[in-house]
Motif scaffolding. Structure first.
Motif, PDB file in Angstrom:
ATOM      1  N   PHE A 129       7.861  -6.834  48.139  1.00 18.36           N
ATOM      2  CA  PHE A 129       6.870  -7.378  49.060  1.00 18.36           C
ATOM      3  C   PHE A 129       6.859  -6.647  50.411  1.00 18.36           C
ATOM      4  N   TYR A 163       7.643  -7.942  54.674  1.00 14.70           N
ATOM      5  CA  TYR A 163       7.175  -9.295  54.420  1.00 14.70           C
ATOM      6  C   TYR A 163       7.666 -10.257  55.489  1.00 14.70           C
ATOM      7  N   THR A 213       0.886  -9.810  54.636  1.00 15.22           N
ATOM      8  CA  THR A 213       1.367  -9.048  53.482  1.00 15.22           C
ATOM      9  C   THR A 213       0.719  -9.563  52.198  1.00 15.22           C
ATOM     10  N   PRO A 250       7.795 -15.471  49.345  1.00 18.31           N
ATOM     11  CA  PRO A 250       6.441 -15.090  48.900  1.00 18.31           C
ATOM     12  C   PRO A 250       5.870 -16.104  47.899  1.00 18.31           C
ATOM     13  N   PRO A 306       4.427 -12.201  56.941  1.00 15.56           N
ATOM     14  CA  PRO A 306       4.320 -12.784  55.598  1.00 15.56           C
ATOM     15  C   PRO A 306       2.882 -13.072  55.146  1.00 15.56           C
TER      16      PRO A 306
END
Lengths: 489, 489
Positions: free
Chosen positions: B341, B113, B120, A44, B117
């Motif tokens: 996440f 996530y 998100t 992330p 990804p």
């Protein structure tokens, strides 16, 4: 700056842009090969650095917009890739995709006939045809935004069937309501039990056997116990194709018990229900016609694009009875056509995406036989996968395969051939996550894992992508072994 | 026969087909003009005759499939046409459409996530930015499949906030829970009250004033009464932009009352909430930051493709507390990245379409200022529409306009200039449906109508398509008048 605020596309301004978008999708998503990566992994924090998520006062140029789209593709998972074997959905069907694109262009909301005439009649036809495949007394249903939601609707129907005044009065005057479900059922049962005011603790867990099927004797014992306690059993939820092990509950025995106690039988066949199309494997669904309601997700086994979830009910009046409200700005009483074609009033939602079209169009394109071939191909691959796991000393099967799901451990060298590999559970618990982390970082294969009923983390192979071959299976197992052998020396 | 069962598109087989599909959409949906019809009306019986809905054993050729697509377009409503003024959605934004197409091609499910990804992090950014525009203490939210669903989630949050043990125990041990809502609130409040086990009769209707706004004095009186009866008030639902009249409830006064009685304030701003983008009209939302939860549907005012519904909450912990279940096959505890996440565990659903991307991409393309221009243009048109209704003796305003909604009667000749047009309500009741039926049969204009609070059927003009001009307004009113004058001589 090339900004246009108009929501009506104009050919001179937007045509070129949209053509570029289509070209980008064709080249980078739709037509992938095995040489492409499944994903380009970024944490992330790294992705935050590399992708411009910011929202600003002014618009961006078409060139910049194309770059944003390119990056969205670059950093997204290619769920259509054959090595995406991570979820109960995968594959990218060209007919399903074409239909989805058209649905989006028409941007309909399927609540009244006049606003969505084609899709309204199409829903009726598809529901009728799938119902016919279930059994003679079936005939009504709903398209739902996902299988969880469909399960929740079924809980509400069961409750309404038993206590019709719930719609008006709520549940404050009722005894404690109890739902019976497998200890391996999908977690949506708990989530919707809470949402509907029934409560998670009132989902009574039924024990399963060594391959994950409900034990009917335990179901009967638990119902008796609950009745003795003065609680009100309202339904049993059986599963055809459980999430982790792909287990098929013994429906006929469960249906006998439900009949004896006069309780609603709901079948969560979100994952397994697509087998209605396969003559070869249809027997796994034996007894399905005895349910009061059931869920089939064409977006799972049949690889229809997301989302496409179908709730079917045996009682053809109950949906209107349970959900209608007759809002007069949509369902006017003085319309110039037969109001029974306004399907919206049998739904819980108001505005609703058209989920039928992609399923109908794939069915048209392939025919029922096309779906059958798709399924039979997948089942062959799953059988081969299980065979390979059994043949290789580096792997161990968790429990006998019943469906697509092959659950297995990779065994580090020091555990191979050992009689009790569970002596040190904490050790085996770490194996799958570590191998998986590396596969994701490589972008090579996405394969899920989980613990279950005290068993340490194991891999779950599952695919809905009938392009997968035996060579792919060999590659996947070799790949896991190679990574595992490198980590656990 | 050109059938392919593979779910992986192959460029040589499917490229040409998909190109034809795109071309068809460009020519027949995306780039429409005012000369095109809004719809080609067929009764359900006629459409059954003309459209091949049948599902067969074998697949169809690409040529036949293209014909099916062509017919789907032909008989579907062109919701992007400027004269589709029938619902709280319309328009076809090219950037929104491009993003939707890409979303479908990627076919993601936004729960973890690792599987989604980009989407998100994008959700986090968009929710953060919209929250910032609401008020300083806002910070979490959910994308929901429609505003009805989002309202239902809010009811559950309010109940959980007051009685956290509802999640585990259900509501069987609780007093009767009461929801307060305007008598002009959206019908989803009733539907979800029933669904959540609260019951329709426990939605307490608050009287509205002459333009459709909640009367705070009635709210306070009803809360007092309910408390005296030993029931438990859990929430008030106010509306910013009611469905029929576009009324804005007086939030500050309502919030004061909620504070006094310590009850949750939810604001259904599905229709009005998009005004946060307009400096000129933002004041209509004054007090919105005082809510505990609120719904904004970007697919309404902002013309984002369906569906895009945003539920926002002030308490940033409550979503996880209320909805998490921690299913171990998705939200494994031993992942190789920060599990916070994985947004899926704060949702009620499991699999979930990516609804954020089209909103984010339109925002990138136009900037906040683009949305503001869109809104201000629409508000000017609504103002002009109301002016014209007031200036023409053939029309009568139902109540003063507050927003986009202009509610009006067409008056047959014999009622024009009369002091009491409601002497024969049954007569006026029939006027709007008859005119509307003809407009639909012509395919010229789609414009909704409904009765309200004892008032006979009236038209509701409402648009989210900022391509609509003053000339269009003139045409629409002339057209209604022409048809009306021909019917009611």
């Amino acid at each position: 700056m090339d900004i246009d605020f108009s929501p009506i596309p104009q050919i001179e301004k937007h045509g070129e842009f949209l053509e570029k978008v289509v070209d980008l999708m064709f080249k980078n998503i739709v037509f992938t090969t095995r040489q492409d990566k499944v994903l380009l992994w970024q944490t992330p924090e790294e992705l935050e650095e590399q992708f411009d998520f910011s929202l600003k006062q002014n618009g961006e140029t078409h060139d910049k917009l194309i770059t944003f789209l390119r990056n969205t593709i670059k950093f997204s998972v290619k769920t259509g890739h054959p090595y995406f074997i991570n979820q109960l959905f995968s594959g990218l069907d060209p007919y399903g995709l074409a239909a989805q694109w058209l649905t989006d262009s028409l941007n309909a909301s399927v609540y009244t006939y006049e606003v969505a005439p084609v899709f309204t009649l199409m829903e009726k036809h598809v529901i009728k045809e799938v119902s016919r495949m279930i059994g003679p007394q079936w005939g009504d249903g709903l398209f739902c935004p996902g299988g969880s939601f469909a399960n929740g609707i079924a809980v509400n129907l069961a409750r309404f069937h038993r206590y019709p005044d719930v719609k008006e009065k709520g549940t404050f005057h009722l005894p404690r309501l109890i739902i019976f479900a497998s200890e391996e059922c999908h977690y949506s049962i708990y989530k919707f039990a809470a949402f509907l005011g029934i409560g998670e603790e009132n989902v009574c867990r039924i024990a399963t056997d060594e391959i994950g099927r409900i034990l009917p004797s335990d179901l009967e014992a638990k119902i008796n116990q609950v009745v003795l306690e003065g609680k009100a059993p309202i339904m049993t939820i059986a599963t055809l194709g459980t999430t982790v092990r792909g287990a098929f509950d013994p429906i006929n025995e469960i249906a006998d018990i439900c009949k004896k106690f006069n309780i609603w039988l709901h079948i969560d066949a979100a994952w397994g229900g697509g087998l209605i199309f396969s003559q070869k494997h249809r027997a796994k669904l034996n007894g399905i016609e005895r349910a009061n309601s059931l869920v089939v997700n064409p977006h799972k086994l049949l690889a229809v694009p997301q989302q496409c979830s179908l709730l079917l009910v045996r009682d053809t009046d109950i949906l209107y009875q349970c959900f209608s409200r007759g809002a007069e700005y949509l369902f006017q009483k003085d319309k110039h056509y037969d109001r029974s074609f306004d399907l919206g009033d049998k739904y819980l939602q108001c505005g609703r995406k058209c989920d039928v079209f992609k399923f109908w169009f794939m069915w048209k394109a392939k025919g029922s036989s096309g779906f059958a071939n798709h399924i039979d191909t997948l089942m062959d691959i799953a059988e081969y996968f299980e065979e390979q796991v059994n043949n290789r000393s580096e792997f161990l099967l968790v429990s006998k395969r019943q469906y697509m799901n092959v659950c297995f451990w990779y065994l580090p060298r020091y555990l191979r051939g050992k009689s009790n590999i569970f002596e040190n559970i904490a050790q085996l618990q770490k194996v799958a996550p570590q191998i998986r982390a590396l596969m994701i970082q490589h972008g090579s294969v996405m394969l899920g894992y989980q613990p279950l009923k005290g068993l340490p983390n194991f891999f779950r192979f599952v695919s809905q992508n009938s392009a997968l071959t035996r060579k792919d299976v060999d590659f996947i197992l070799d790949h896991i072994q190679e990574i595992g052998d490198a980590i656990f020396k």
